[in-house]
Scaffold this motif. Structure first.
Motif, PDB file in Angstrom:
ATOM      1  N   GLN A  13       0.846  -1.203   0.000  1.00 47.05           N
ATOM      2  CA  GLN A  13       0.000   0.000   0.000  1.00 47.05           C
ATOM      3  C   GLN A  13       0.877   1.246   0.000  1.00 47.05           C
ATOM      4  N   THR A  14       0.254   2.343  -0.514  1.00 49.79           N
ATOM      5  CA  THR A  14       0.937   3.640  -0.392  1.00 49.79           C
ATOM      6  C   THR A  14       0.714   4.162   1.022  1.00 49.79           C
ATOM      7  N   LEU A  15       1.529   5.163   1.405  1.00 48.70           N
ATOM      8  CA  LEU A  15       1.424   5.725   2.762  1.00 48.70           C
ATOM      9  C   LEU A  15       0.045   6.345   2.983  1.00 48.70           C
ATOM     10  N   THR A  16      -0.470   7.011   1.968  1.00 46.04           N
ATOM     11  CA  THR A  16      -1.799   7.659   2.095  1.00 46.04           C
ATOM     12  C   THR A  16      -2.873   6.599   2.298  1.00 46.04           C
ATOM     13  N   GLU A  17      -2.801   5.515   1.528  1.00 46.39           N
ATOM     14  CA  GLU A  17      -3.796   4.458   1.668  1.00 46.39           C
ATOM     15  C   GLU A  17      -3.702   3.805   3.040  1.00 46.39           C
ATOM     16  N   LEU A  18      -2.486   3.650   3.450  1.00 45.05           N
ATOM     17  CA  LEU A  18      -2.285   3.043   4.775  1.00 45.05           C
ATOM     18  C   LEU A  18      -2.838   3.940   5.879  1.00 45.05           C
ATOM     19  N   TRP A  19      -2.620   5.236   5.771  1.00 46.39           N
ATOM     20  CA  TRP A  19      -3.115   6.201   6.782  1.00 46.39           C
ATOM     21  C   TRP A  19      -4.638   6.181   6.838  1.00 46.39           C
ATOM     22  N   ILE A  20      -5.249   6.139   5.675  1.00 43.51           N
ATOM     23  CA  ILE A  20      -6.726   6.144   5.629  1.00 43.51           C
ATOM     24  C   ILE A  20      -7.283   4.884   6.267  1.00 43.51           C
ATOM     25  N   SER A  21      -6.556   3.811   6.120  1.00 39.51           N
ATOM     26  CA  SER A  21      -7.092   2.544   6.637  1.00 39.51           C
ATOM     27  C   SER A  21      -6.874   2.378   8.143  1.00 39.51           C
ATOM     28  N   LEU A  22      -5.977   3.213   8.706  1.00 37.42           N
ATOM     29  CA  LEU A  22      -5.663   3.058  10.144  1.00 37.42           C
ATOM     30  C   LEU A  22      -6.798   3.587  11.021  1.00 37.42           C
ATOM     31  N   GLU A  23      -7.047   2.879  12.147  1.00 36.38           N
ATOM     32  CA  GLU A  23      -7.986   3.338  13.174  1.00 36.38           C
ATOM     33  C   GLU A  23      -7.236   3.320  14.518  1.00 36.38           C
ATOM     34  N   PHE A  24      -7.181   4.489  15.209  1.00 37.80           N
ATOM     35  CA  PHE A  24      -6.481   4.528  16.512  1.00 37.80           C
ATOM     36  C   PHE A  24      -7.033   5.722  17.317  1.00 37.80           C
ATOM     37  N   PRO A  25      -6.925   5.679  18.663  1.00 35.80           N
ATOM     38  CA  PRO A  25      -7.436   6.786  19.500  1.00 35.80           C
ATOM     39  C   PRO A  25      -6.701   8.091  19.171  1.00 35.80           C
ATOM     40  N   GLY A  26      -7.457   9.143  19.045  1.00 37.52           N
ATOM     41  CA  GLY A  26      -6.857  10.466  18.847  1.00 37.52           C
ATOM     42  C   GLY A  26      -6.604  10.822  17.408  1.00 37.52           C
ATOM     43  N   LYS A  27      -7.081   9.982  16.439  1.00 39.04           N
ATOM     44  CA  LYS A  27      -6.798  10.266  15.039  1.00 39.04           C
ATOM     45  C   LYS A  27      -7.385  11.594  14.592  1.00 39.04           C
ATOM     46  N   LEU A  28      -8.507  11.986  15.220  1.00 36.87           N
ATOM     47  CA  LEU A  28      -9.148  13.252  14.864  1.00 36.87           C
ATOM     48  C   LEU A  28      -8.252  14.468  15.131  1.00 36.87           C
ATOM     49  N   PHE A  29      -7.250  14.299  16.016  1.00 35.03           N
ATOM     50  CA  PHE A  29      -6.456  15.451  16.461  1.00 35.03           C
ATOM     51  C   PHE A  29      -5.099  15.532  15.763  1.00 35.03           C
ATOM     52  N   CYS A  30      -4.887  14.661  14.736  1.00 36.09           N
ATOM     53  CA  CYS A  30      -3.640  14.720  13.987  1.00 36.09           C
ATOM     54  C   CYS A  30      -3.949  14.501  12.504  1.00 36.09           C
ATOM     55  N   SER A  31      -2.936  14.742  11.631  1.00 35.64           N
ATOM     56  CA  SER A  31      -3.130  14.638  10.173  1.00 35.64           C
ATOM     57  C   SER A  31      -1.834  14.165   9.543  1.00 35.64           C
ATOM     58  N   LEU A  32      -2.002  13.671   8.282  1.00 34.18           N
ATOM     59  CA  LEU A  32      -0.847  13.277   7.490  1.00 34.18           C
ATOM     60  C   LEU A  32      -0.594  14.394   6.484  1.00 34.18           C
ATOM     61  N   ASN A  33       0.565  14.966   6.559  1.00 31.27           N
ATOM     62  CA  ASN A  33       0.931  16.078   5.684  1.00 31.27           C
ATOM     63  C   ASN A  33       2.132  15.625   4.855  1.00 31.27           C
ATOM     64  N   GLY A  34       1.857  15.047   3.680  1.00 28.18           N
ATOM     65  CA  GLY A  34       2.927  14.448   2.896  1.00 28.18           C
ATOM     66  C   GLY A  34       3.361  13.163   3.586  1.00 28.18           C
ATOM     67  N   ASN A  35       4.607  13.135   3.970  1.00 31.32           N
ATOM     68  CA  ASN A  35       5.076  11.976   4.742  1.00 31.32           C
ATOM     69  C   ASN A  35       5.295  12.333   6.216  1.00 31.32           C
ATOM     70  N   GLU A  36       4.743  13.504   6.668  1.00 29.53           N
ATOM     71  CA  GLU A  36       4.900  13.950   8.065  1.00 29.53           C
ATOM     72  C   GLU A  36       3.601  13.763   8.832  1.00 29.53           C
ATOM     73  N   LEU A  37       3.718  13.235  10.011  1.00 28.15           N
ATOM     74  CA  LEU A  37       2.584  13.146  10.933  1.00 28.15           C
ATOM     75  C   LEU A  37       2.597  14.419  11.769  1.00 28.15           C
ATOM     76  N   VAL A  38       1.495  15.204  11.724  1.00 37.19           N
ATOM     77  CA  VAL A  38       1.446  16.497  12.444  1.00 37.19           C
ATOM     78  C   VAL A  38       0.265  16.495  13.407  1.00 37.19           C
ATOM     79  N   LEU A  39       0.464  17.217  14.529  1.00 37.26           N
ATOM     80  CA  LEU A  39      -0.611  17.446  15.507  1.00 37.26           C
ATOM     81  C   LEU A  39      -1.356  18.692  15.064  1.00 37.26           C
ATOM     82  N   ASN A  40      -2.691  18.577  14.969  1.00 36.62           N
ATOM     83  CA  ASN A  40      -3.486  19.688  14.449  1.00 36.62           C
ATOM     84  C   ASN A  40      -3.401  20.923  15.365  1.00 36.62           C
TER      85      ASN A  40
END
Length: 534
Positions: A13-40
């Motif tokens: 899978q691509t990183l974007t596809e993998l990110w979309i498929s992930l489920e974990f606590p607190g996902k609403l409060f962070c984002s994938l920005n390119g290949n960087e995981l950022v806190l909103n």
């Protein structure tokens, strides 16, 4: 999809596809920005990077960061538990600040907003408590400033002690803000204690003056204790008692009691003698009556004698003896005096009838004495003390050489002549006393001023020496190499140099003033010795 399945398919899978498929606590409060995981971004901080992701590490990193947020929650729970178990909330200020700083850098995924709100609520409560403590300190400052001008010395001293004690027992709090408040208390205390010291110095000076006044009264009373002028002395002692009551306290209760006993002893000594004298008087007056009765009988035998000169002499001797005898009982006084006067009047009436031929001589004597009187009345206003004194004495000698004058003039001339002499000599005595008093006052004033100045410069020397010791001690303790401490040492060395330069000058001045003081003291002692000798 499970984590194991995601890891298995991560390479496919691509990183974007993998990110979309992930489920974990607190996902609403962070984002994938390119290949960087950022806190909103939130109201408590901007968006920030948490990690670099790729398909191979994405699942592991995300799950680890989500799990890390539980550690943050544990820390908050631990803080909450400590908070609930103590009333000393101010000590949490540092912990909360450190935790907030950590939150801004923490590598963890989760909802930070409730955590920040919780910490802000605690900070608000801490600030409220700090403000409360500050207001309590401020109230102590206002109390101190309100009483700094009080003249209730003892009560206000206790109030300042209570204020300082309350300050020490209060919360230490914000040192910067509290130091400024403490400076205001120190300024108020310094003003009050400076005024208190000046007040006590004034009281001490007044008490020393009171000591001199009471010593003077004691000395006067002791001089009067042996007097036999009963009425006048009793009046004087009463005046001294009235004067004593108007004088305030002296340097100590013991000294005041000592002076009071000394005054009472002198006063009682006089009144005990006065009482004894009164008891003797009653017996003496009866004896005086018998002696005066004998003189009356002699006068009655002589009242018909025409031997004018001898009888006049004898009548005068009887009167002189009468005057020497003293008083008789009051109820018999008028009767016996009338008998003597009747006998004398009878004799002198007959003598006057025989003395008509002597009238011209008596009138001449009157004219001579009147001239002397007129001159005496002119001289009584003179300021030429020596010349006028000599002439007054010459007038008295001439007066004594002149014979009698007519009876109708005799007493009047003599009283006026004596009054003129007394007026002149009283003025002369008053002038001498004024000059002597003026000189004494000048001497006393110089003595007191020199004494006070000597004490003042001695106190100043002591203060300079104390400052020198303090500065030298501070210089020893200032050993650092920081610019501030180097500047402080330079300042202290300059102050020490200035004081060391002043001290010899002050000591020389003290020696000079002390010598002047000793000379004035010797001069005052000489004057007192001369007065005692007179």
């Amino acid at each position: 999809m499970t984590t194991q399945q995601l890891d298995h398919n991560a390479g496919e899978q691509t990183l974007t596809e993998l990110w979309i498929s992930l489920e974990f606590p607190g996902k609403l409060f962070c984002s994938l920005n390119g290949n960087e995981l950022v806190l909103n971004e939130t109201a408590y901080g901007p968006q920030r990077k948490l990690a670099d992701l790729n398909p191979e590490n994405c699942t592991t990193v995300v799950n680890m960061l989500a799990e890390k947020f539980k550690e943050i929650q544990d820390r908050v729970a631990e803080l909450e538990n400590e908070w609930a178990q103590t009333e000393e909330r101010l000590k949490f200020s540092g912990k909360i600040a450190r935790l907030k700083d950590y939150l801004g850098k923490a590598g963890a995924i989760g909802d930070y907003t409730p955590v920040y709100k919780n910490l802000e609520e605690k900070e608000a409560e801490i600030q409220k408590i700090a403000d409360k403590f500050y207001q309590e300190k401020l109230a102590l400052v206002e109390q101190a400033e309100a009483i700094k001008d009080s003249e209730e010395w003892r009560e206000t001293t206790e109030k300042f002690r209570a204020i300082v004690e309350a300050w020490k027992n209060g919360h230490s709090g914000d040192k910067f803000r509290y130091d400024r408040l403490w400076d205001r208390i120190e300024q108020a205390r310094s003003r009050f204690y400076d005024r208190k010291r000046q007040h006590h110095e004034s009281i001490e000076q007044e008490m020393m003056q009171n000591l001199d006044l009471k010593l003077e009264i004691c000395e006067k009373a002791e001089k009067l204790a042996s007097s036999e002028d009963w009425k006048q002395t009793a009046d004087l002692l009463k005046s001294l008692m009235d004067e004593w009551k108007t004088i305030g306290k002296v340097v100590s209760p013991e000294k005041n009691e000592e002076l009071w006993k000394r005054f009472l002893n002198a006063r009682n000594a006089f009144f005990d003698r006065k009482k004894q004298n009164f008891e003797h008087i009653q017996a003496d007056q009866e004896a005086n009556y018998l002696r005066k009765m004998a003189l009356v009988e002699q006068a009655e035998l002589l009242c018909n004698d025409s031997n004018w000169k001898e009888t006049t002499q004898r009548m005068a001797e009887i009167m002189e003896d009468w005057k020497k005898i003293g008083k008789v009982p009051f109820e018999k006084s008028e009767e016996i005096w009338k008998r003597l006067q009747d006998a004398r009047d009878k004799f002198f009436s007959a003598k006057r009838q025989n003395a008509e031929e002597k009238r011209i001589n008596l009138e001449e004597n009157y004219s001579l004495k009147l001239a002397l009187l007129n001159r005496a009345e002119q001289l009584q206003h003179s300021h030429e003390w020596k010349a006028a004194t000599e002439e007054m004495n010459e007038l008295m000698q001439e007066w004594k050489k002149i014979g009698h004058v007519p009876r109708k003039y005799g007493d009047e001339l003599w009283e006026k002549f004596i009054a003129a002499r007394h007026y002149f000599f009283d003025r002369k005595d008053e002038d001498r006393e004024k000059r002597k008093s003026r000189f004494q006052n000048q001497m006393d004033s110089r003595y007191q001023q020199t004494k006070q100045f000597l004490q003042k410069i001695k106190d100043e020397l002591r203060e300079e020496e104390e400052k020198l010791n303090d500065f030298q001690e501070s210089l020893k303790n200032t050993t650092g190499d920081s610019p501030k401490e180097i500047e402080l040492r330079r300042h202290l060395e300059n102050l020490i140099h200035q004081i060391e330069k002043k001290i010899p000058e002050r000591k020389e001045k003290i020696n000079e003033v002390a010598k002047q003081y000793e000379e004035l003291q010797e001069k005052r002692n000489e004057i007192k010795t001369e007065e005692q000798a007179r």
